[in-house]
Motif scaffolding. Sequence first.
Motif, PDB file in Angstrom:
ATOM      1  N   ASP A 184       0.656  -1.158   0.052  1.00 56.54           N
ATOM      2  CA  ASP A 184       0.123   0.098   0.033  1.00 56.54           C
ATOM      3  C   ASP A 184       0.891   1.379   0.142  1.00 56.54           C
ATOM      4  O   ASP A 184       0.827   2.249  -0.908  1.00 56.54           O
ATOM      5  N   ILE A 185       2.173   1.396   0.991  1.00 55.81           N
ATOM      6  CA  ILE A 185       2.486   2.119   1.100  1.00 55.81           C
ATOM      7  C   ILE A 185       3.842   2.834  -0.761  1.00 55.81           C
ATOM      8  O   ILE A 185       4.422   3.704  -1.011  1.00 55.81           O
ATOM      9  N   LEU A 186       3.710   0.925  -0.238  1.00 52.82           N
ATOM     10  CA  LEU A 186       5.561   1.851  -1.650  1.00 52.82           C
ATOM     11  C   LEU A 186       4.869   1.239  -3.263  1.00 52.82           C
ATOM     12  O   LEU A 186       5.975   1.732  -3.925  1.00 52.82           O
ATOM     13  N   ALA A 187       3.346   1.196  -3.597  1.00 53.27           N
ATOM     14  CA  ALA A 187       3.260   0.516  -4.657  1.00 53.27           C
ATOM     15  C   ALA A 187       3.471   1.891  -5.832  1.00 53.27           C
ATOM     16  O   ALA A 187       2.823   2.763  -5.427  1.00 53.27           O
ATOM     17  N   GLY A 188       3.786   1.889  -6.947  1.00 51.86           N
ATOM     18  CA  GLY A 188       4.136   2.604  -7.923  1.00 51.86           C
ATOM     19  C   GLY A 188       5.550   3.507  -7.928  1.00 51.86           C
ATOM     20  O   GLY A 188       5.315   3.901  -8.320  1.00 51.86           O
ATOM     21  N   TYR A 203      -4.766 -14.473   4.612  1.00 52.64           N
ATOM     22  CA  TYR A 203      -4.891 -13.411   5.476  1.00 52.64           C
ATOM     23  C   TYR A 203      -3.476 -12.557   4.546  1.00 52.64           C
ATOM     24  O   TYR A 203      -2.775 -13.417   4.837  1.00 52.64           O
ATOM     25  N   PRO A 204      -4.122 -11.740   3.850  1.00 52.77           N
ATOM     26  CA  PRO A 204      -5.164 -10.759   4.535  1.00 52.77           C
ATOM     27  C   PRO A 204      -6.031 -10.463   3.602  1.00 52.77           C
ATOM     28  O   PRO A 204      -6.706  -9.879   2.555  1.00 52.77           O
ATOM     29  N   PHE A 205      -5.988 -11.578   2.722  1.00 55.66           N
ATOM     30  CA  PHE A 205      -6.816 -11.815   1.237  1.00 55.66           C
ATOM     31  C   PHE A 205      -6.978 -10.538  -0.010  1.00 55.66           C
ATOM     32  O   PHE A 205      -7.291 -10.080   0.053  1.00 55.66           O
ATOM     33  N   SER A 206      -5.345 -10.033   0.081  1.00 57.24           N
ATOM     34  CA  SER A 206      -4.576  -9.312  -1.020  1.00 57.24           C
ATOM     35  C   SER A 206      -3.564  -9.732  -1.736  1.00 57.24           C
ATOM     36  O   SER A 206      -3.137 -10.791  -1.701  1.00 57.24           O
ATOM     37  N   GLY A 207      -2.934  -9.109  -2.932  1.00 64.10           N
ATOM     38  CA  GLY A 207      -1.950  -9.433  -3.742  1.00 64.10           C
ATOM     39  C   GLY A 207      -1.909  -9.571  -5.045  1.00 64.10           C
ATOM     40  O   GLY A 207      -0.476 -10.043  -5.611  1.00 64.10           O
ATOM     41  N   ASP A 208      -2.974 -10.538  -4.839  1.00 64.41           N
ATOM     42  CA  ASP A 208      -3.149 -11.557  -5.949  1.00 64.41           C
ATOM     43  C   ASP A 208      -3.448 -10.623  -7.138  1.00 64.41           C
ATOM     44  O   ASP A 208      -3.555 -10.924  -8.563  1.00 64.41           O
ATOM     45  N   LYS A 209      -4.442  -9.783  -7.744  1.00 66.82           N
ATOM     46  CA  LYS A 209      -4.962  -8.538  -8.023  1.00 66.82           C
ATOM     47  C   LYS A 209      -4.998  -7.664  -8.686  1.00 66.82           C
ATOM     48  O   LYS A 209      -4.239  -6.787  -8.046  1.00 66.82           O
ATOM     49  N   ASP A 210      -4.147  -7.845  -9.739  1.00 65.90           N
ATOM     50  CA  ASP A 210      -3.143  -6.346 -11.057  1.00 65.90           C
ATOM     51  C   ASP A 210      -2.796  -5.199  -9.741  1.00 65.90           C
ATOM     52  O   ASP A 210      -2.818  -4.012  -9.481  1.00 65.90           O
ATOM     53  N   ALA A 212       0.460  -3.236  -8.925  1.00 64.26           N
ATOM     54  CA  ALA A 212       1.714  -2.277  -9.546  1.00 64.26           C
ATOM     55  C   ALA A 212       3.457  -2.777 -10.004  1.00 64.26           C
ATOM     56  O   ALA A 212       3.106  -4.102  -9.602  1.00 64.26           O
ATOM     57  N   PRO A 213       3.606  -2.000 -10.974  1.00 69.90           N
ATOM     58  CA  PRO A 213       4.553  -2.479 -11.600  1.00 69.90           C
ATOM     59  C   PRO A 213       5.762  -2.895 -11.130  1.00 69.90           C
ATOM     60  O   PRO A 213       7.122  -4.712 -11.192  1.00 69.90           O
ATOM     61  N   ASN A 214       5.849  -2.074  -9.462  1.00 67.00           N
ATOM     62  CA  ASN A 214       7.198  -2.461  -9.556  1.00 67.00           C
ATOM     63  C   ASN A 214       7.021  -3.631  -7.451  1.00 67.00           C
ATOM     64  O   ASN A 214       7.683  -3.443  -6.850  1.00 67.00           O
ATOM     65  N   MET A 215       5.379  -4.704  -7.607  1.00 66.02           N
ATOM     66  CA  MET A 215       5.475  -5.171  -6.994  1.00 66.02           C
ATOM     67  C   MET A 215       5.240  -7.173  -7.202  1.00 66.02           C
ATOM     68  O   MET A 215       4.914  -7.340  -8.280  1.00 66.02           O
ATOM     69  N   LEU A 216       6.692  -7.881  -6.973  1.00 63.43           N
ATOM     70  CA  LEU A 216       6.457  -9.351  -8.036  1.00 63.43           C
ATOM     71  C   LEU A 216       6.156  -9.675  -6.516  1.00 63.43           C
ATOM     72  O   LEU A 216       6.365  -9.891  -5.916  1.00 63.43           O
ATOM     73  N   ASN A 217       4.306 -10.059  -6.968  1.00 65.26           N
ATOM     74  CA  ASN A 217       4.213 -10.730  -5.862  1.00 65.26           C
ATOM     75  C   ASN A 217       3.697 -12.225  -6.571  1.00 65.26           C
ATOM     76  O   ASN A 217       3.579 -12.417  -8.148  1.00 65.26           O
ATOM     77  N   VAL A 218       4.449 -13.004  -5.732  1.00 68.36           N
ATOM     78  CA  VAL A 218       3.771 -15.130  -6.440  1.00 68.36           C
ATOM     79  C   VAL A 218       3.120 -15.465  -4.891  1.00 68.36           C
ATOM     80  O   VAL A 218       3.375 -16.356  -4.202  1.00 68.36           O
ATOM     81  N   PRO A 219       1.508 -15.216  -5.310  1.00 67.37           N
ATOM     82  CA  PRO A 219       0.983 -16.211  -4.271  1.00 67.37           C
ATOM     83  C   PRO A 219       0.866 -17.767  -4.676  1.00 67.37           C
ATOM     84  O   PRO A 219       0.924 -18.445  -6.223  1.00 67.37           O
ATOM     85  N   ILE A 220       0.771 -17.975  -3.229  1.00 59.43           N
ATOM     86  CA  ILE A 220       1.385 -19.545  -3.011  1.00 59.43           C
ATOM     87  C   ILE A 220      -0.200 -20.414  -2.469  1.00 59.43           C
ATOM     88  O   ILE A 220       0.071 -20.573  -1.692  1.00 59.43           O
ATOM     89  N   PRO A 221      -0.220 -21.774  -3.577  1.00 62.05           N
ATOM     90  CA  PRO A 221      -1.231 -22.300  -2.587  1.00 62.05           C
ATOM     91  C   PRO A 221      -0.981 -22.997  -0.421  1.00 62.05           C
ATOM     92  O   PRO A 221       0.314 -23.100  -1.165  1.00 62.05           O
ATOM     93  N   ALA A 222      -1.761 -23.003  -0.063  1.00 60.09           N
ATOM     94  CA  ALA A 222      -1.248 -24.070   1.039  1.00 60.09           C
ATOM     95  C   ALA A 222      -0.410 -25.107   0.935  1.00 60.09           C
ATOM     96  O   ALA A 222      -0.878 -25.909  -0.049  1.00 60.09           O
TER      97      ALA A 222
END
Length: 319
Positions: A184-188, A203-210, A212-222
């Motif tokens: 939230d603070i550093l995106a973009g 939790y917190p059910f975020s990070g998987d949708k769209d 910012a370009p400077n965020m390399l998020n890798v959601p992984i399953p349980a």
Amino acid sequence: MAVGKTGYFTHRDCWLHEMGPGHPECPARLDAIEDRLLITGVGDALERCEVPVASLAEIELAHDPMHIAALQGLTGRLEQELAAGGPEHRQLDTDTSINRYTFKAALRAAGATLAATDAVLAGELENAFCAVRPPGHHATHNQAMGFCFFNNVAVGVKYALERHHLKRVAVIDFDVHHGNGTEDILAGDERVLMCGIFQHPFYPFSGDKDPAPNMLNVPIPAYTKGMDIREIVEMMWIPRLEEFKPELIFISAGFDAHRDDDMGQLGMTENDFAWITTRIKDIARRFSNGRIVSCLEGGYVMEALARSVEAHLRVLADI
């Protein structure tokens, strides 16, 4: 530069914050780490450093002044209620509360990050670990949540960019939960690259949708195991970090992805945390003069937490 010199930043104020009996984010977490470092002798290889209180102006680098004022005001009211025989805690959400010491502890945790940043950038230390609580990576620009009040790593990143005038700073987050506050603070911000793995959906059910370009998020399953996570790091994180060429790397070091930690359902071990730390240290030595500032986030089963921090520090300190 004092190559191989690892700073250890902690303060007794971080023990005073607590959120009630049975809460998993408790002062005993720091006791477990301290005991492990003593028993193994790892603590003898570390440079113990002074930890100041962050100023409100420094916290405002990452947080809305109204958020800071609200926490400060809540603390004042809680102290007044306590003096009149009131409760010891004030609830902020279902799993996050403050006591009379929380605000000072949160300033001290951020202060540790800033002091570590100063020392590493001055060449007094090669890298540093901040054994602090409360943790920070769920705290957004204007909201406390998920056991977090001020975002220690985000404050440190903004400080490195604005006060030390760095041009490229990376954040690594391997906590089992998505670092939504840091995002939230550093995106973009093109001066920042954040690489994160996290269990999803969780939790917190975020990070998987769209992101910012400077965020390399890798959601992984349980139930993803450590070797699979290593492959993700090697195939996805490392190329982006090599392209980015960070001048300083921050780590949100959450150890609740450990297979023994019932806060999540990932399958990492202390050997996996050591391996990730080694790969990040390789990047730091190639591009950042070895400069890493690592801050404790999650990790709630004491023995697994203590072993994982030990493994992390052994790599940082080359022991």
